[in-house]
Design a protein around this motif. Structure first.
Motif, PDB file in Angstrom:
ATOM      1  N   TYR A 111     -15.844  28.472 -16.202  1.00  0.00           N
ATOM      2  CA  TYR A 111     -15.221  27.769 -17.323  1.00  0.00           C
ATOM      3  C   TYR A 111     -13.699  27.883 -17.330  1.00  0.00           C
ATOM      4  O   TYR A 111     -13.064  27.636 -18.362  1.00  0.00           O
ATOM      5  CB  TYR A 111     -15.789  28.293 -18.644  1.00  0.00           C
ATOM      6  N   THR A 112     -13.120  28.250 -16.171  1.00  0.00           N
ATOM      7  CA  THR A 112     -11.663  28.250 -16.025  1.00  0.00           C
ATOM      8  C   THR A 112     -11.283  27.166 -15.017  1.00  0.00           C
ATOM      9  O   THR A 112     -11.867  27.110 -13.925  1.00  0.00           O
ATOM     10  CB  THR A 112     -11.156  29.630 -15.538  1.00  0.00           C
ATOM     11  N   PRO A 113     -10.315  26.290 -15.345  1.00  0.00           N
ATOM     12  CA  PRO A 113      -9.930  25.216 -14.404  1.00  0.00           C
ATOM     13  C   PRO A 113      -9.399  25.780 -13.085  1.00  0.00           C
ATOM     14  O   PRO A 113      -8.981  26.939 -13.002  1.00  0.00           O
ATOM     15  CB  PRO A 113      -8.837  24.457 -15.166  1.00  0.00           C
ATOM     16  N   ASP A 114      -9.437  24.951 -12.060  1.00  0.00           N
ATOM     17  CA  ASP A 114      -8.894  25.360 -10.761  1.00  0.00           C
ATOM     18  C   ASP A 114      -7.443  25.786 -10.923  1.00  0.00           C
ATOM     19  O   ASP A 114      -6.659  25.145 -11.646  1.00  0.00           O
ATOM     20  CB  ASP A 114      -8.982  24.200  -9.764  1.00  0.00           C
ATOM     21  N   GLY A 115      -7.106  26.888 -10.231  1.00  0.00           N
ATOM     22  CA  GLY A 115      -5.745  27.400 -10.304  1.00  0.00           C
ATOM     23  C   GLY A 115      -5.509  28.348 -11.461  1.00  0.00           C
ATOM     24  O   GLY A 115      -4.400  28.869 -11.626  1.00  0.00           O
ATOM     25  N   GLY A 116      -6.550  28.608 -12.281  1.00  0.00           N
ATOM     26  CA  GLY A 116      -6.393  29.509 -13.426  1.00  0.00           C
ATOM     27  C   GLY A 116      -6.393  30.977 -13.029  1.00  0.00           C
ATOM     28  O   GLY A 116      -6.600  31.342 -11.854  1.00  0.00           O
ATOM     29  N   ASN A 117      -6.199  31.817 -14.054  1.00  0.00           N
ATOM     30  CA  ASN A 117      -6.125  33.271 -13.843  1.00  0.00           C
ATOM     31  C   ASN A 117      -7.274  33.974 -14.557  1.00  0.00           C
ATOM     32  O   ASN A 117      -7.641  33.610 -15.682  1.00  0.00           O
ATOM     33  CB  ASN A 117      -4.802  33.829 -14.354  1.00  0.00           C
ATOM     34  N   ILE A 118      -7.810  35.015 -13.883  1.00  0.00           N
ATOM     35  CA  ILE A 118      -8.905  35.831 -14.442  1.00  0.00           C
ATOM     36  C   ILE A 118      -8.564  37.302 -14.229  1.00  0.00           C
ATOM     37  O   ILE A 118      -8.129  37.688 -13.137  1.00  0.00           O
ATOM     38  CB  ILE A 118     -10.251  35.497 -13.758  1.00  0.00           C
ATOM     39  N   VAL A 119      -8.762  38.114 -15.297  1.00  0.00           N
ATOM     40  CA  VAL A 119      -8.501  39.555 -15.201  1.00  0.00           C
ATOM     41  C   VAL A 119      -9.805  40.301 -15.469  1.00  0.00           C
ATOM     42  O   VAL A 119     -10.439  40.103 -16.517  1.00  0.00           O
ATOM     43  CB  VAL A 119      -7.422  40.008 -16.204  1.00  0.00           C
ATOM     44  N   MET A 120     -10.195  41.140 -14.519  1.00  0.00           N
ATOM     45  CA  MET A 120     -11.356  42.031 -14.687  1.00  0.00           C
ATOM     46  C   MET A 120     -10.810  43.424 -14.986  1.00  0.00           C
ATOM     47  O   MET A 120     -10.108  44.010 -14.151  1.00  0.00           O
ATOM     48  CB  MET A 120     -12.207  42.043 -13.414  1.00  0.00           C
ATOM     49  N   ARG A 121     -11.132  43.960 -16.153  1.00  0.00           N
ATOM     50  CA  ARG A 121     -10.517  45.209 -16.608  1.00  0.00           C
ATOM     51  C   ARG A 121     -11.609  46.199 -17.010  1.00  0.00           C
ATOM     52  O   ARG A 121     -12.584  45.831 -17.675  1.00  0.00           O
ATOM     53  CB  ARG A 121      -9.602  44.910 -17.792  1.00  0.00           C
ATOM     54  N   ALA A 122     -11.443  47.478 -16.654  1.00  0.00           N
ATOM     55  CA  ALA A 122     -12.388  48.549 -17.038  1.00  0.00           C
ATOM     56  C   ALA A 122     -11.604  49.817 -17.341  1.00  0.00           C
ATOM     57  O   ALA A 122     -10.688  50.171 -16.582  1.00  0.00           O
ATOM     58  CB  ALA A 122     -13.407  48.798 -15.939  1.00  0.00           C
ATOM     59  N   TYR A 123     -11.973  50.500 -18.439  1.00  0.00           N
ATOM     60  CA  TYR A 123     -11.298  51.741 -18.817  1.00  0.00           C
ATOM     61  C   TYR A 123     -12.237  52.556 -19.718  1.00  0.00           C
ATOM     62  O   TYR A 123     -13.236  52.052 -20.231  1.00  0.00           O
ATOM     63  CB  TYR A 123      -9.970  51.463 -19.515  1.00  0.00           C
ATOM     64  N   VAL A 124     -11.891  53.836 -19.908  1.00  0.00           N
ATOM     65  CA  VAL A 124     -12.709  54.755 -20.701  1.00  0.00           C
ATOM     66  C   VAL A 124     -12.066  54.948 -22.066  1.00  0.00           C
ATOM     67  O   VAL A 124     -10.859  55.166 -22.164  1.00  0.00           O
ATOM     68  CB  VAL A 124     -12.861  56.120 -19.989  1.00  0.00           C
ATOM     69  N   LYS A 125     -12.908  54.885 -23.123  1.00  0.00           N
ATOM     70  CA  LYS A 125     -12.419  55.086 -24.487  1.00  0.00           C
ATOM     71  C   LYS A 125     -13.532  55.675 -25.347  1.00  0.00           C
ATOM     72  O   LYS A 125     -14.613  55.088 -25.456  1.00  0.00           O
ATOM     73  CB  LYS A 125     -11.938  53.761 -25.084  1.00  0.00           C
ATOM     74  N   ASP A 126     -13.267  56.843 -25.949  1.00  0.00           N
ATOM     75  CA  ASP A 126     -14.207  57.489 -26.893  1.00  0.00           C
ATOM     76  C   ASP A 126     -15.607  57.660 -26.317  1.00  0.00           C
ATOM     77  O   ASP A 126     -16.614  57.411 -26.992  1.00  0.00           O
ATOM     78  CB  ASP A 126     -14.285  56.695 -28.199  1.00  0.00           C
ATOM     79  N   GLY A 127     -15.688  58.073 -25.055  1.00  0.00           N
ATOM     80  CA  GLY A 127     -16.987  58.330 -24.452  1.00  0.00           C
ATOM     81  C   GLY A 127     -17.703  57.097 -23.955  1.00  0.00           C
ATOM     82  O   GLY A 127     -18.888  57.181 -23.600  1.00  0.00           O
ATOM     83  N   PHE A 128     -17.045  55.957 -23.930  1.00  0.00           N
ATOM     84  CA  PHE A 128     -17.653  54.714 -23.456  1.00  0.00           C
ATOM     85  C   PHE A 128     -16.797  54.106 -22.345  1.00  0.00           C
ATOM     86  O   PHE A 128     -15.562  54.238 -22.351  1.00  0.00           O
ATOM     87  CB  PHE A 128     -17.774  53.690 -24.597  1.00  0.00           C
ATOM     88  N   LEU A 129     -17.470  53.441 -21.411  1.00  0.00           N
ATOM     89  CA  LEU A 129     -16.766  52.604 -20.442  1.00  0.00           C
ATOM     90  C   LEU A 129     -16.643  51.207 -21.057  1.00  0.00           C
ATOM     91  O   LEU A 129     -17.649  50.597 -21.427  1.00  0.00           O
ATOM     92  CB  LEU A 129     -17.535  52.511 -19.118  1.00  0.00           C
ATOM     93  N   ILE A 130     -15.423  50.727 -21.182  1.00  0.00           N
ATOM     94  CA  ILE A 130     -15.171  49.389 -21.725  1.00  0.00           C
ATOM     95  C   ILE A 130     -14.924  48.438 -20.544  1.00  0.00           C
ATOM     96  O   ILE A 130     -14.036  48.676 -19.715  1.00  0.00           O
ATOM     97  CB  ILE A 130     -13.956  49.375 -22.666  1.00  0.00           C
ATOM     98  N   PHE A 131     -15.726  47.378 -20.474  1.00  0.00           N
ATOM     99  CA  PHE A 131     -15.578  46.359 -19.419  1.00  0.00           C
ATOM    100  C   PHE A 131     -15.174  45.051 -20.086  1.00  0.00           C
ATOM    101  O   PHE A 131     -15.836  44.587 -21.025  1.00  0.00           O
ATOM    102  CB  PHE A 131     -16.892  46.190 -18.653  1.00  0.00           C
ATOM    103  N   GLU A 132     -14.074  44.442 -19.572  1.00  0.00           N
ATOM    104  CA  GLU A 132     -13.553  43.212 -20.148  1.00  0.00           C
ATOM    105  C   GLU A 132     -13.264  42.197 -19.047  1.00  0.00           C
ATOM    106  O   GLU A 132     -12.824  42.560 -17.941  1.00  0.00           O
ATOM    107  CB  GLU A 132     -12.258  43.469 -20.927  1.00  0.00           C
ATOM    108  N   VAL A 133     -13.506  40.926 -19.372  1.00  0.00           N
ATOM    109  CA  VAL A 133     -13.146  39.819 -18.482  1.00  0.00           C
ATOM    110  C   VAL A 133     -12.332  38.821 -19.301  1.00  0.00           C
ATOM    111  O   VAL A 133     -12.845  38.230 -20.259  1.00  0.00           O
ATOM    112  CB  VAL A 133     -14.382  39.137 -17.874  1.00  0.00           C
ATOM    113  N   GLU A 134     -11.074  38.654 -18.916  1.00  0.00           N
ATOM    114  CA  GLU A 134     -10.163  37.758 -19.628  1.00  0.00           C
ATOM    115  C   GLU A 134      -9.857  36.556 -18.743  1.00  0.00           C
ATOM    116  O   GLU A 134      -9.562  36.716 -17.552  1.00  0.00           O
ATOM    117  CB  GLU A 134      -8.887  38.518 -19.975  1.00  0.00           C
TER     118      GLU A 134
END
Length: 691
Positions: free
Chosen positions: A597-620
């Protein structure tokens, strides 16, 4: 009669009176209190009034034995000599002894001294009475304070029995209080060497203890005397109801001479009864508060169970713990046969208990029509030794093998009887209190809900199993024709090559449709496997390795559309517990949606980090975004947001639903933020489980 024999009661160290002719004078000090001759021997008694307080008892004794002998009081030895001389002179003048009271011999001194002595004695007695009453009032106030403001049962009991023993001089005593639950006179305390009441007395056996029965049933005070001692039984009455008894044993005989002591004892007994009633009420309230806390904990624990057997195990054991009973049974009602089936039994491992009915026993309720009618609308108890119990009740409790049973019906959603909780006691005759019945009623209500929930859970499990079987059957039955269709298209292309432009469009359209159907089948199967799968095959694994694999795979996918994928992932190892395949699939769905769902030439960020005992996974992403009106349903099954730019993008609407199911099964959460025309950020959390 002429006074010739005279008794002179002198002060301790008074000199001897001189002898006078024709007069016989016996002189004794007042401290001896004994006369050398019989009192009837003397014609006259002269008393030194200097110590009238000590002599009053002696004079009274003289009056008891000799009422006709004149008594003259003097205050000094000199006056005694003058009295003797006057008496001698009177004798010489032949004056009768009966005229002595009118003779001028120390008349004024004697009369004044006697009046003054009587007044002093009266004042002394009044003062002693007032001082004693003041001491009694002080003691009463102290006892009232201690009994009225102390909520410590042991303190109240021991203060009461100790005060009673001190007051009466008894050598032993005890306090008994009626326990409604066990139907016994419970001996709360014993003190001293002699105690009439030593053991608890069942109320059903009071006919063996006649005096105790009289006290408890008629509120009588009973005194039994033997030799110089006696025993007293006093009722403890509160709100016009006899609640207990005080026993005082080996009471000295002189206790009964003083009415004030009796009044004080009765006040003490009444105050003790009131105090024990207050303490009992406080203890009952505190007990109920503890039971309610326990009931809440047990209800919460019961709600965790979904299997019927687990609900019965936990529920019946909870009731046994809550009421401290020996037996609890669950009787399942079969309306077609009008029988109660013993489905579950709790029996405490104790001695001296009766043998109760086993699991599998069937009770024919045709034999107990009145009891069955009552079970349809109320909770009630039956006692084997209750003289008011009818024959039907007795036969029923004998069939169960109990001495006391509390029957609590479980009513289903249709208002019909579905089962009965039988709370029983096989050790002794027990009377359940109103508070205990209310607790059972409340808990049985929770247990009925849990049993209904277990029944629904069983139905859901059956439906889930049926659904899984249908899905597997459909997927198998549909895969074969779809595969044959793809094969047929391939054969058609080879035999008719080269195809015309229109034929190529037709074949391509069929291939796309077949691929969409295959994707839908795969998504449905994946979602079904996640929902129906168990956690028994979960294991600890390093999620950093999963993130690195996803980075490599989706970087290539992004390049095909000239997109840039930026990965911000930890370098260190992070351990989680779960299904590695399912979590990887959930993260993959986030990434594939971002690329899709991102047009050609767009940007995607895959991010993962630890917070309060949880692994947070994000896709922007910098994609099309989600319209605000569609955001509330974005994780719903088969839902796809409508957007002009995404209408031709293939999808089943199950990808985000699968992510939500997987993440929540692993103890995490999903969320997102999006703005139409700007892009979206999808996030989720997974709890970290260190080895």
């Amino acid at each position: 009669m002429n006074p010739k024999n005279i008794l002179y009661i002198a002060a301790a160290h008074a000199p001897k009176l001189p002898a006078i002719d024709h007069l016989v004078v016996d002189q004794i000090p007042y401290i001896e209190y004994t006369s050398p001759r019989p009192l009837t021997h003397y014609d006259l008694v002269i008393v030194d009034l200097t110590s009238i307080g000590n002599l009053q008892k002696y004079i009274d004794n003289i009056r008891l034995h000799v009422t006709d002998t004149p008594i003259i009081g003097v205050i000094t030895t000199a006056q005694a000599n003058m009295a003797l001389e006057s008496i001698y002179n009177q004798l010489q003048g032949h004056i009768e002894a009966t005229d002595l009271s009118s003779a001028p011999v120390l008349r004024y001194v004697i009369r004044h001294t006697l009046q003054h002595a009587k007044q002093q004695e009266a004042m002394r007695l009044k003062l002693e009475t007032l001082e004693r009453r003041l001491d009694d009032q002080k003691l009463l106030r102290r006892i009232d304070y201690e009994l009225g403001y102390s909520l410590d049962a042991n303190r109240v009991i021991h203060l009461a029995i100790d005060s009673a023993l001190r007051l009466t001089g008894a050598e032993g005593g005890s306090i008994g209080w009626i326990d409604e639950s066990s139907q016994q006179l419970m001996i709360l305390a014993r003190l001293g060497r002699y105690t009439q009441l030593t053991d608890h007395i069942p109320l059903a056996e009071l006919h063996h203890y006649e005096n105790v029965r009289e006290v408890l049933q008629k509120s009588k005070i009973i005194v039994e005397t033997e030799d110089q001692y006696s025993s007293i039984l006093l009722p403890l009455v509160s709100r016009r109801v006899t609640r207990g008894i005080i026993s005082l044993d080996h009471v000295p005989e002189n206790f009964y001479y003083d009415q004030a002591d009796w009044e004080f004892l009765q006040h003490l007994v009444n105050r003790t009864a009131t105090a024990l009633e207050i303490v009992s009420s406080y203890e009952r309230i505190r007990f109920q508060a503890q039971k309610l806390d326990t009931l809440n904990e047990l209800s919460v624990n019961l709600a965790r169970h979904l299997e019927r057997s687990d609900v019965l195990d936990a529920g019946i054991a909870s009731i046994a713990t809550l009421l401290d009973v020996s037996d609890v049974l669950y009787l399942d009602f079969q309306p077609q046969t009008r029988t109660l089936y013993v489905e579950h039994v709790y029996h405490a491992p104790i001695e001296h208990a009766l043998t109760i009915v086993p699991v599998g026993h069937v009770i024919e309720m045709f034999n107990y029509p009145m009891l069955l009618a009552m079970l349809r609308f109320t909770i009630f108890q039956i006692r084997l030794h209750d003289k008011n119990a009818n024959t039907e009740d007795i036969l029923f409790i004998e069939e169960l093998g109990l001495l006391t049973v509390l029957l609590a019906p479980i009513i289903n959603e249709s208002g019909e009887l579905s089962g009965v909780i039988a709370v029983g006691e096989s050790r002794y005759d027990r009377l359940f209190s109103a508070d205990e019945i209310a607790l059972v009623k409340s808990f049985v209500g929770s247990m009925g809900i849990s049993l209904r929930k277990a029944e629904l859970f069983h139905h859901v499990q059956t439906l889930e199993q049926t659904k899984s079987e249908i899905i597997h059957m459909l997927s198998h039955d549909m895969r074969t024709p779809l595969s044959r269709l793809v094969l047929g298209l391939t054969v058609y292309e080879r035999k008719n090559a080269p195809l015309t432009e229109r034929e190529q469009e037709f074949v391509q359209s069929v291939r796309v449709t077949v691929q969409e159907m295959q994707n839908l089948l795969e998504d449905v199967l994946s979602l079904e496997q996640v929902e129906s799968g168990s956690t028994s095959n979960w294991r600890h694994f390093d999620i950093t390795e999963v993130l690195e694999r996803l980075q490599r795979t989706f970087s290539e996918h992004a390049k095909l559309r000239h997109q840039t994928l930026i990965a911000e992932i930890p370098n260190e190892s992070i351990t989680v517990l779960g299904s590695e395949i399912q979590i990887q699939q959930a993260f993959s769905n986030y990434l594939s949606n971002a690329i899709k769902y991102t047009p050609d030439g767009g940007n995607i960020v895959m991010r993962a980090y630890v917070k309060d005992g949880f692994l947070i996974f994000e896709v922007e992403d910098s994609g099309y975004g989600i319209p605000e009106e569609a955001q509330a349903k974005i994780f719903s099954r088969f839902y796809r947001a409508k957007h002009p730019a995404t209408e031709r993008i293939a999808g089943t609407g199950l990808g985000l639903s699968l992510v939500k199911t997987v993440i929540e099964r692993h103890g995490g959460k999903v969320w997102f933020k999006s703005k139409s025309g700007v892009g979206s950020t999808f996030s989720c959390s997974i709890p970290i489980k260190e080895l």
